[in-house]
Structures are given as C-alpha cells and as structure tokens.
Design an enzyme around this catalytic site. Sequence first.
Site, short mmCIF file in Angstrom:
data_model
loop_
_atom_site.label_atom_id
_atom_site.label_comp_id
_atom_site.label_asym_id
_atom_site.label_seq_id
_atom_site.Cartn_x
_atom_site.Cartn_y
_atom_site.Cartn_z
N GLU A 33 0.85 -1.19 0.00
CA GLU A 33 0.00 0.00 0.00
C GLU A 33 0.88 1.24 0.00
OE1 GLU A 33 -3.63 0.45 2.46
OE2 GLU A 33 -2.62 2.22 3.29
N ARG A 126 -15.91 2.90 3.14
CA ARG A 126 -16.76 4.03 3.49
C ARG A 126 -15.92 5.29 3.59
NH1 ARG A 126 -18.68 5.31 9.45
NH2 ARG A 126 -16.54 6.09 9.36
#
Length: 300
Positions: A33, A126
């Site tokens: 990441e 989200r």
Amino acid sequence: MVEALENLKDIYSKEEYSGNMFFTLKRPIISYEVFPPKNDSNGEKLNELINELRILKKYEPSLVSVTYGAGGSNRDQSVDIIDRIKNELKLNPMPHFTCVSTRKSEIKDYLFNIEKMGIKNILALRGDIPEGAFCHDFLYASELVEFIKKEHDLSVAVAGYPETHIESESLESDIKWLKHKVDKGADVIYTQLFFDNNKYFGFTEVCADEGIEVPIIPGILPVTGYNQLLKMTSLCKVTIPKILMEKLEKHSDDKDYTKKLGIDFASYQCRQLIDAGVKGLHFYTLNKSEAVSEILENIL
C-alpha cells in the site's frame, strides 16, 4: 507474470500456480500500500515514490494499492500514481475508493475512468467522515460494493479489522457488517495493521464461523520509528505486545535500534502467518522500500 493475475478473485482463488507469486515453497502473494505524497506541486516526491516501488518490484507483487481521501480529497494525485504504477512499472494498481461525501454521479464517472485505464481491482471503503460533511448517496461500504458489482466489471476488496473498527461496538458487530460486505460481492478482505498475530487468528476464526469464505489478507506495518507507531495506533484499535512496547520505550531515541527491532518483529510476524497458511501478506510501506525489502529478504 504479474499481468496474468489481474483480478482479485483469480489471484486468491487458485490453489496452485506455477509462478513465484503463489505458493512456491509456501510463498504467499505479496502486495503493497502507498499513498499520494503531500505538498508535491513539482512531482518530486511522486518520482521518489515510483523509485521506491521500483526497488520493491523485484519481489513480484500481485498488487499495489493506492489510498484515496474521503470525498476525493486527493483524487487527481491518486490517478497520477495509478497511471505510473500500471504503465511505467507494469504492476497492477488497486485504487482505494471512499464513498462518503461523494455523489453517485461522481462515483460513476470515477469508476468509468479507471476502467478505461485498464484497472481491474478496487478497494471499496466508506472512509472517514470529514468534519461538517454530509453523506450523500452512500452511507456504508456495503452499498458501494453492491453498486460496483452491479454496474462495473471490477474485482472488489474491502477492509477488515482484527481488533474491530474504532467506531464499532464489538467484534461480533463488526464482523456482521463485514459479512454484509462479502454478501454484496466483495472478493477479498485486507486487514488493518496489527502486531499480535493471535488477534488475526481469532478474527479469522470468527469470520469462518459467520460463513465468510473469501481470503482474509493480513496487513503488516513495519515499525520504523517510535513516534510513528504512537501516531498510527492512536488512529485505530491496535494492541502492541508488552515485550515489543517495553523495548520500543526503552530505546525510543535510538532510531537505528527501533528500525531493526521493527523489521525483526515484522519478519517474525510474517513467518508465523506463513506457517499458518495465509494466502498473502499486504505491507503498509509508508512510501518507503527499505524496511519492507529487508523483511521480504528475511522471509522469502
């Protein structure tokens, strides 16, 4: 070899694969990441990040995930990184996408654009709700997963929390919502960072009891600085093993010791996870290659 395994579902569903990315001598799939550099108007920091990833490319990552701010706060930077990862480094990018404070029309445009770029995978989140922001068309990641699966031909990853999401009431409640994301079409789960492997093992057991069958990929953060660790763990629920914390506190001013300890500890974590049969290891690189490279040299 990398481009032959573009979809999350393909990457994590095959039990045999002749290349080095799947299980060859118990080798797990590797992924990283990264995040868009801040204050980078001249692109210098982005060039540095690409060079760091160039170093990490030798370990044949299946994916490089790219973070994305709530409400699209760094959308343009994310797209630039995604483009360079795919076309310059010839690696498979996995954009993050947060749905809070973003209208459905904006989401449709973004997803259409990344599909035009040839992107196959996305991490649906989200996202943190910005102060004073109003959530528009999507309130939960499960709604975003469902929308992507109905409207687009993308493999979808979601986030899991071995020690529960910071807003969650309990592990059981958290996993109920995780199951909901999987039921809506999520292909794989990437976990938040953790330092106690027992938390991950307990989490995966409860997930299995709840009928979650997709791969759950552990997220590994190499500790390279004491203050960095305190900052990261203040943002989420993470248990730091007592022996690790004691050594970090005792040598908090010794950067070299802290970095070596962090690399050694993460290497131990990864070996134990590999022995337990995990299908992959996802490294939070913090945009640096040194610590992750050393860990991979230790374990592969």
